[in-house]
Design a protein around this motif. Structure first.
Motif, mmCIF file in Angstrom:
data_model
loop_
_atom_site.group_PDB
_atom_site.id
_atom_site.type_symbol
_atom_site.label_atom_id
_atom_site.label_comp_id
_atom_site.label_asym_id
_atom_site.label_seq_id
_atom_site.Cartn_x
_atom_site.Cartn_y
_atom_site.Cartn_z
ATOM 1 N N CYS A 10 140.849 26.267 64.557
ATOM 2 C CA CYS A 10 139.637 26.988 64.975
ATOM 3 C C CYS A 10 138.370 26.216 64.636
ATOM 4 C CB CYS A 10 139.615 28.387 64.363
ATOM 5 S SG CYS A 10 140.864 29.467 65.080
ATOM 6 N N ASP A 11 138.482 25.224 63.756
ATOM 7 C CA ASP A 11 137.337 24.380 63.421
ATOM 8 C C ASP A 11 137.204 23.180 64.363
ATOM 9 O OD1 ASP A 11 136.509 25.928 61.282
ATOM 10 O OD2 ASP A 11 137.758 24.847 59.840
ATOM 11 N N LEU A 12 138.233 22.917 65.171
ATOM 12 C CA LEU A 12 138.236 21.775 66.065
ATOM 13 C C LEU A 12 137.070 21.871 67.052
ATOM 14 C CD1 LEU A 12 139.676 19.223 67.154
ATOM 15 C CD2 LEU A 12 141.037 20.752 68.603
ATOM 16 N N LEU A 13 136.144 20.912 66.964
ATOM 17 C CA LEU A 13 134.966 20.808 67.833
ATOM 18 C C LEU A 13 134.125 22.080 67.868
ATOM 19 C CD1 LEU A 13 136.419 18.789 70.863
ATOM 20 C CD2 LEU A 13 135.153 17.925 68.883
ATOM 21 N N LYS A 14 134.087 22.810 66.768
ATOM 22 C CA LYS A 14 133.347 24.080 66.754
ATOM 23 C C LYS A 14 131.837 23.903 66.909
ATOM 24 C CE LYS A 14 132.756 24.804 61.772
ATOM 25 N NZ LYS A 14 133.120 25.678 60.656
ATOM 26 N N HIS A 15 131.320 22.696 66.654
ATOM 27 C CA HIS A 15 129.887 22.438 66.841
ATOM 28 C C HIS A 15 129.593 21.792 68.194
ATOM 29 C CE1 HIS A 15 129.162 23.755 62.807
ATOM 30 N NE2 HIS A 15 129.908 22.808 62.294
ATOM 31 N N GLU A 16 130.578 21.770 69.069
ATOM 32 C CA GLU A 16 130.415 21.223 70.418
ATOM 33 C C GLU A 16 130.505 22.370 71.413
ATOM 34 O OE1 GLU A 16 129.702 18.098 71.022
ATOM 35 O OE2 GLU A 16 130.081 17.279 69.026
ATOM 36 N N ASP A 17 130.351 22.073 72.687
ATOM 37 C CA ASP A 17 130.481 23.135 73.686
ATOM 38 C C ASP A 17 131.940 23.259 74.140
ATOM 39 O OD1 ASP A 17 130.897 21.093 75.548
ATOM 40 O OD2 ASP A 17 128.895 21.259 76.394
ATOM 41 N N TYR A 18 132.220 24.355 74.814
ATOM 42 C CA TYR A 18 133.577 24.656 75.245
ATOM 43 C C TYR A 18 134.131 23.584 76.181
ATOM 44 C CZ TYR A 18 137.426 26.780 77.772
ATOM 45 O OH TYR A 18 138.640 27.009 78.365
ATOM 46 N N ASP A 19 133.304 23.040 77.045
ATOM 47 C CA ASP A 19 133.781 22.025 77.992
ATOM 48 C C ASP A 19 134.318 20.794 77.279
ATOM 49 O OD1 ASP A 19 133.232 23.591 80.203
ATOM 50 O OD2 ASP A 19 131.209 22.773 80.451
ATOM 51 N N ARG A 20 133.690 20.401 76.201
ATOM 52 C CA ARG A 20 134.174 19.242 75.438
ATOM 53 C C ARG A 20 135.516 19.574 74.779
ATOM 54 N NH1 ARG A 20 130.618 14.835 73.168
ATOM 55 N NH2 ARG A 20 130.521 14.626 75.408
ATOM 56 N N TRP A 21 135.631 20.781 74.209
ATOM 57 C CA TRP A 21 136.895 21.213 73.597
ATOM 58 C C TRP A 21 138.011 21.240 74.652
ATOM 59 C CZ3 TRP A 21 140.266 25.182 74.520
ATOM 60 C CH2 TRP A 21 141.248 25.415 73.551
ATOM 61 N N ARG A 22 137.715 21.822 75.799
ATOM 62 C CA ARG A 22 138.712 21.922 76.882
ATOM 63 C C ARG A 22 139.136 20.536 77.356
ATOM 64 N NH1 ARG A 22 137.025 23.557 82.666
ATOM 65 N NH2 ARG A 22 135.528 22.145 81.833
ATOM 66 N N GLU A 23 138.193 19.629 77.477
ATOM 67 C CA GLU A 23 138.487 18.259 77.893
ATOM 68 C C GLU A 23 139.461 17.597 76.915
ATOM 69 O OE1 GLU A 23 135.805 14.529 79.447
ATOM 70 O OE2 GLU A 23 135.059 15.622 77.699
#
Length: 179
Positions: free
Chosen positions: A110-123
């Motif tokens: 749940c901390d993975l890329l939590k300070h980024e936007d959803y599109d970056r996480w999805r990518e």
């Protein structure tokens, strides 16, 4: 058989190859899952070491894209050039051999890329799941592991519930959310 043993067998199944799963596991259990996966993979894929690898990444160390690049390059043993930035990292992810077989467990997911936007996480999630490759026989399976309460308050929960990325669906099996 413990719940981690059962999960390791389920994750190592043919049905999970190239997919993603979100599971309810603590950090210690995530490490145990990686160890159990190594054992299961030896039994399922034979005695040949190197047939498949199980790797661990700490999501709590990957709260931003820059931090994630460092962690994933190390865990996946990508070339040095992949550490130069997000674009280089994604390029090298896509250039992995078609025969590579990888199970990647992300603890504290749940901390993975939590300070980024959803599109970056999805990518990232979509790049980490691949296969099975018909010509090379390889795949990359992603296991996102965190406590169930953390999943309830997860920053990307509403976006994933609305449109889950390829391979990450809303099905729960015995406390395991699986795509």
């Amino acid at each position: 058989m413990t719940s981690v043993d059962a999960l390791a067998e389920r994750v190592a199944s043919r049905a999970m190859r190239g997919r993603a799963a979100a599971v309810d596991l603590s950090g210690d259990e995530s490490w145990e899952l990686v160890n159990r996966l190594d054992i299961v993979l030896d039994l399922v894929l034979g005695d040949a070491r190197g047939c498949a690898d199980a790797r661990l990444v700490l999501g709590s160390a990957c709260t931003t894209a820059a931090k994630a690049v460092e962690q994933f390059v190390t865990a996946l043993q990508l070339p040095y050039e992949a550490a130069r930035g997000w674009g280089d990292f994604l390029e090298h992810l896509g250039e992995r051999p078609a025969s590579a077989r990888t199970y990647l467990v992300v603890a504290d997911a749940c901390d993975l890329l939590k300070h980024e936007d959803y599109d970056r996480w999805r990518e990232l999630v979509q790049q980490l799941c691949s296969g099975p490759s018909c010509m090379g026989g390889g795949w990359s399976t992603l296991v996102l592991a965190d406590h169930e309460l953390m999943w309830e308050d997860w920053v990307f929960r509403s976006a994933v519930d609305a449109a889950p990325p390829r391979g990450l669906g809303p099905v729960r099996i015995g406390g395991v959310r699986q795509g």
